[in-house]
Scaffold this motif. Structure first.
Motif, PDB file in Angstrom:
ATOM      1  N   UNK A   1       1.529 -12.073  -1.130  1.00 52.94           N
ATOM      2  CA  UNK A   1       0.336 -11.249  -0.963  1.00 52.94           C
ATOM      3  C   UNK A   1      -0.250 -10.813  -2.297  1.00 52.94           C
ATOM      4  N   UNK A   2       0.569 -10.356  -3.239  1.00 54.90           N
ATOM      5  CA  UNK A   2       0.034  -9.685  -4.432  1.00 54.90           C
ATOM      6  C   UNK A   2      -0.883 -10.567  -5.279  1.00 54.90           C
ATOM      7  N   UNK A   3      -0.627 -11.800  -5.696  1.00 54.86           N
ATOM      8  CA  UNK A   3       0.694 -12.388  -5.844  1.00 54.86           C
ATOM      9  C   UNK A   3       1.361 -11.819  -7.097  1.00 54.86           C
ATOM     10  N   UNK A   4       2.692 -11.826  -7.073  1.00 53.63           N
ATOM     11  CA  UNK A   4       3.466 -11.317  -8.198  1.00 53.63           C
ATOM     12  C   UNK A   4       4.770 -12.086  -8.270  1.00 53.63           C
ATOM     13  N   UNK A   5       5.390 -12.153  -9.448  1.00 53.37           N
ATOM     14  CA  UNK A   5       6.618 -12.929  -9.588  1.00 53.37           C
ATOM     15  C   UNK A   5       7.762 -12.363  -8.741  1.00 53.37           C
ATOM     16  N   UNK A   6       8.467 -13.257  -8.080  1.00 50.89           N
ATOM     17  CA  UNK A   6       9.681 -12.929  -7.343  1.00 50.89           C
ATOM     18  C   UNK A   6      10.859 -13.526  -8.097  1.00 50.89           C
ATOM     19  N   UNK A   7      11.769 -12.683  -8.545  1.00 53.80           N
ATOM     20  CA  UNK A   7      12.930 -13.126  -9.319  1.00 53.80           C
ATOM     21  C   UNK A   7      14.059 -13.498  -8.357  1.00 53.80           C
ATOM     22  N   UNK A   8      14.449 -14.766  -8.385  1.00 53.46           N
ATOM     23  CA  UNK A   8      15.518 -15.258  -7.523  1.00 53.46           C
ATOM     24  C   UNK A   8      16.699 -15.733  -8.375  1.00 53.46           C
ATOM     25  N   UNK A   9      17.903 -15.612  -7.838  1.00 51.46           N
ATOM     26  CA  UNK A   9      19.091 -16.036  -8.589  1.00 51.46           C
ATOM     27  C   UNK A   9      20.137 -16.650  -7.661  1.00 51.46           C
ATOM     28  N   UNK A  10      19.691 -17.488  -6.738  1.00 49.21           N
ATOM     29  CA  UNK A  10      20.546 -18.278  -5.846  1.00 49.21           C
ATOM     30  C   UNK A  10      21.274 -17.417  -4.829  1.00 49.21           C
ATOM     31  N   UNK A  11      22.185 -16.587  -5.268  1.00 49.04           N
ATOM     32  CA  UNK A  11      22.868 -15.653  -4.374  1.00 49.04           C
ATOM     33  C   UNK A  11      23.281 -14.438  -5.189  1.00 49.04           C
TER      34      UNK A  11
ATOM     35  N   UNK B   1       0.809  -1.214   0.000  1.00 47.20           N
ATOM     36  CA  UNK B   1       0.000   0.000   0.000  1.00 47.20           C
ATOM     37  C   UNK B   1       0.848   1.272   0.000  1.00 47.20           C
ATOM     38  N   UNK B   2       2.000   1.233   0.668  1.00 49.46           N
ATOM     39  CA  UNK B   2       2.858   2.421   0.719  1.00 49.46           C
ATOM     40  C   UNK B   2       3.440   2.751  -0.644  1.00 49.46           C
ATOM     41  N   UNK B   3       3.871   1.697  -1.345  1.00 48.13           N
ATOM     42  CA  UNK B   3       4.552   1.913  -2.620  1.00 48.13           C
ATOM     43  C   UNK B   3       3.578   1.882  -3.784  1.00 48.13           C
ATOM     44  N   UNK B   4       2.423   1.256  -3.585  1.00 47.89           N
ATOM     45  CA  UNK B   4       1.428   1.183  -4.643  1.00 47.89           C
ATOM     46  C   UNK B   4       1.713   0.062  -5.623  1.00 47.89           C
ATOM     47  N   UNK B   5       1.949  -1.152  -5.111  1.00 46.93           N
ATOM     48  CA  UNK B   5       2.298  -2.288  -5.951  1.00 46.93           C
ATOM     49  C   UNK B   5       1.087  -3.179  -6.178  1.00 46.93           C
ATOM     50  N   UNK B   6       1.123  -3.935  -7.296  1.00 45.77           N
ATOM     51  CA  UNK B   6       0.025  -4.830  -7.632  1.00 45.77           C
ATOM     52  C   UNK B   6       0.519  -6.071  -8.332  1.00 45.77           C
ATOM     53  N   UNK B   7      -0.413  -6.903  -8.781  1.00 46.38           N
ATOM     54  CA  UNK B   7      -0.055  -8.185  -9.358  1.00 46.38           C
ATOM     55  C   UNK B   7       0.624  -8.052 -10.720  1.00 46.38           C
ATOM     56  N   UNK B   8       0.607  -6.877 -11.319  1.00 46.45           N
ATOM     57  CA  UNK B   8       1.329  -6.668 -12.581  1.00 46.45           C
ATOM     58  C   UNK B   8       2.794  -6.312 -12.355  1.00 46.45           C
ATOM     59  N   UNK B   9       3.189  -6.125 -11.105  1.00 48.29           N
ATOM     60  CA  UNK B   9       4.591  -5.820 -10.798  1.00 48.29           C
ATOM     61  C   UNK B   9       5.417  -7.098 -10.741  1.00 48.29           C
ATOM     62  N   UNK B  10       6.729  -6.933 -10.800  1.00 47.68           N
ATOM     63  CA  UNK B  10       7.676  -8.034 -10.637  1.00 47.68           C
ATOM     64  C   UNK B  10       8.728  -7.593  -9.632  1.00 47.68           C
TER      65      UNK B  10
END
Length: 561
Positions: free
Chosen positions: A265-275, A234-243
């Motif tokens: 929560x959103x749900x939205x993609x979380x980009x992970x790259x191990x470390x 809510x603070x940043x204004x994010x939604x399910x179209x964000x990544x």
């Protein structure tokens, strides 16, 4: 009415932003279940060339939770997560809740002694570990019998992707460690697990970094996590179209809440790259076009240091926040000039479940003209922050004291440490140990950690102020300032410095530079050059490690090149 009860910072909120929010979900599991019902086919995790949907993550977590329950994992038990930024961390987190338990976040850099302490202190009965970490660290710890762990599941960093990036994995291969394998569990049909935790139940034990003492397990409740996940949204204004770009380590409170909980929560993609590896992270940005991230400022400076990085690479990142380590104004300005990203400050602690303060999106935080500190923002929804003197009394706006935070994100205490809880959380208000002030408009500034203050000949010197001045020198890449023993002054100011590639500067150069810009008692008398300033896994500079180093080197040191 006190200056803080009046909440002058509310006038700085973006138009239309409420003073308070009400979480839509009672628990972290209810939050995730709502996303499963609403958007089961949405992508939840992007991992190199692989992807997991919300439904697939749910099914994987069911499989792990059922296996744990079959091994005797009971409601209230703890599952330790000993991984890097892999899909397995997210699956393990959800599985712990589905089985009615609590997750324990373990730093993957920990070695046997540290792991043994955390497992024993948390009372974890189950462990989910990367196969390599199990083989190199955890196996012997478990075999020694000093912990309550009876169930071990391993996972490979190579799972859920096929790219096998040689910059991270080299010749790595999936390993059979003779214990249960997460990929095997996930491949089998299983029953659905559906525990019903309470909002006050511990969701995650997140251990403090231990930079100032023995690590303590902060009890991040379900209520804490769902509140701050919604705060980010809510603070940043994010939604399910964000990544979301997973630049922070997931075991750290910033990664846990600002990456994982937000994605759930959103749900939205979380980009992970191990470390975190700067060139690999840059490629992930180019490939997946994330729109939001939050991480330590050191991570952004590392990205800026990748030779082929350009402003175009970062164009998709429309909301960038930094927390976990101080931001020098000169560094923020340099990143904007070089990469085109405006880094917004955020501030919080493990004990505040990530943010207690944020700069409103699109707003430029002011710089205090006296200290040179960049504002960490304003208290977020439902939050009151006071500034207290040594006796615990409020000080007026503009005066320095210890920040004390109250709000729904503040943890109820430390795991099995009632004395530490009573000391740090009297009446439920967190005494942060950070020294700062609120200006007349409601902007907050963190001057430094209370324990890092230098007493030079009776004068107080805050390392942050010295560091901020040194960061304005064009040759300085990173710096950390500490107090060291001095026979005449009691303590004197010493600066550790790493230089930008190809840059050259001598210690006398930097001493003279600071001397021209600071009061006589503040500027560093000693400068030592290092290739890298030591940091913990979240990017926070380890001043205590620097204070413990060998006796001082002369000011005449020169960095070659």
């Amino acid at each position: 009415m006190s200056a803080y009860a009046a909440k002058p910072w509310l006038a700085l909120y973006r138009e239309g932003t409420p003073a308070e929010i009400r979480p839509e979900h009672d628990t972290a599991l209810a939050l995730f279940d709502a996303s499963v019902r609403r958007a089961p086919d949405a992508v939840l995790i992007r991992y190199f060339d692989g992807a997991l949907t919300v439904r697939e993550a749910d099914e994987a977590a069911n499989a792990l939770a059922a296996a744990l329950a079959d091994d005797g994992f009971a409601p209230g038990d703890r599952l330790a997560l000993f991984t890097q930024n892999n899909p397995a961390y997210v699956i393990g987190l959800i599985a712990a809740w589905k089985a009615g338990g609590t997750a324990v976040s373990i730093n993957p850099m920990n070695r046997a002694r540290e792991l043994n302490y955390l497992l024993a202190d948390s009372g974890a009965t189950a462990l989910l570990a990367l196969d390599e970490l199990y083989a190199e660290v955890a196996r012997d710890v478990i075999a020694d019998g000093g912990t309550a762990v009876r169930t071990v599941v391993t996972t490979s960093a190579l799972d859920w992707q096929n790219r096998d990036d040689p910059r991270l994995f080299g010749s790595a291969e999936r390993r059979d460690e003779g214990v249960r394998d997460l990929a095997d569990l996930v491949a089998r049909p299983t029953r659905r697990m559906a525990a019903t935790p309470k909002p006050s139940d511990p969701a995650v034990l997140t251990y403090t970094s231990g930079t100032t003492g023995i690590p303590k397990g902060a009890i991040n409740t379900h209520r804490n996590l769902v509140f701050n996940a919604q705060t980010y949204r809510d603070w940043i204004g994010l939604g399910e179209t964000d990544t979301i770009l997973g630049i922070a380590p997931l075991f750290h409170i910033t990664g846990l809440v600002g990456h994982v909980m937000l994605a759930l929560l959103l749900p939205a993609p979380l980009v992970l790259s191990h470390r975190f590896q700067p060139a690999v992270m840059l490629d992930a940005i180019r490939e997946h076009q994330p729109t939001f991230t939050i991480g330590a400022i050191t991570a952004f400076t590392a990205l800026a240091g990748v030779p082929e990085a350009s402003r175009e690479d970062f164009a998709s990142l429309t909301a960038v926040y930094s927390g976990g380590a101080a931001i020098a104004p000169a560094v923020a300005e340099s990143l904007e000039n070089q990469l085109g990203i405006q880094v917004h400050n955020a501030y919080g602690l493990t004990e505040t479940s990530s943010p207690s303060h944020c700069v409103p999106r699109g707003v430029r935080a002011p710089v205090d003209p006296a200290s040179g500190a960049l504002s960490v923002g304003v208290p977020v929804f439902n939050t009151v922050v006071r500034v207290l003197d040594e006796a615990g009394a409020e000080v007026p706006a503009g005066q320095i004291g210890e920040l004390a935070t109250s709000g729904p994100q503040v943890v109820p205490g430390y795991w099995n440490k009632p004395d530490a809880t009573a000391e740090s959380l009297p009446g439920g208000e967190l005494r942060t140990g950070d020294v700062g002030f609120m200006d007349e408009h409601g902007w907050f500034y963190v001057v430094d950690r209370k324990k890092d203050m230098i007493n030079a000949a009776g004068y107080k010197v805050w390392p942050r102020e010295v560091e901020d001045v040194l960061y304005t020198h064009p040759a300085v890449r990173e710096t950390a300032v500490v107090g060291v023993p001095d026979p005449y002054r009691g303590e004197t100011v010493k600066a550790y410095v790493s230089l930008n590639p190809g840059a050259s500067a001598s210690a006398p150069d930097l001493v003279a530079y600071a001397k021209e810009r600071m009061a006589a008692y503040k500027y560093p008398r000693i400068v030592e050059f290092l290739d890298e300033i030591p940091k913990n896994a979240s990017g926070k500079i380890l001043r205590r490690e620097l204070r413990d180093r060998s006796p001082e080197n002369p000011v005449s040191e020169r960095k070659p090149g």
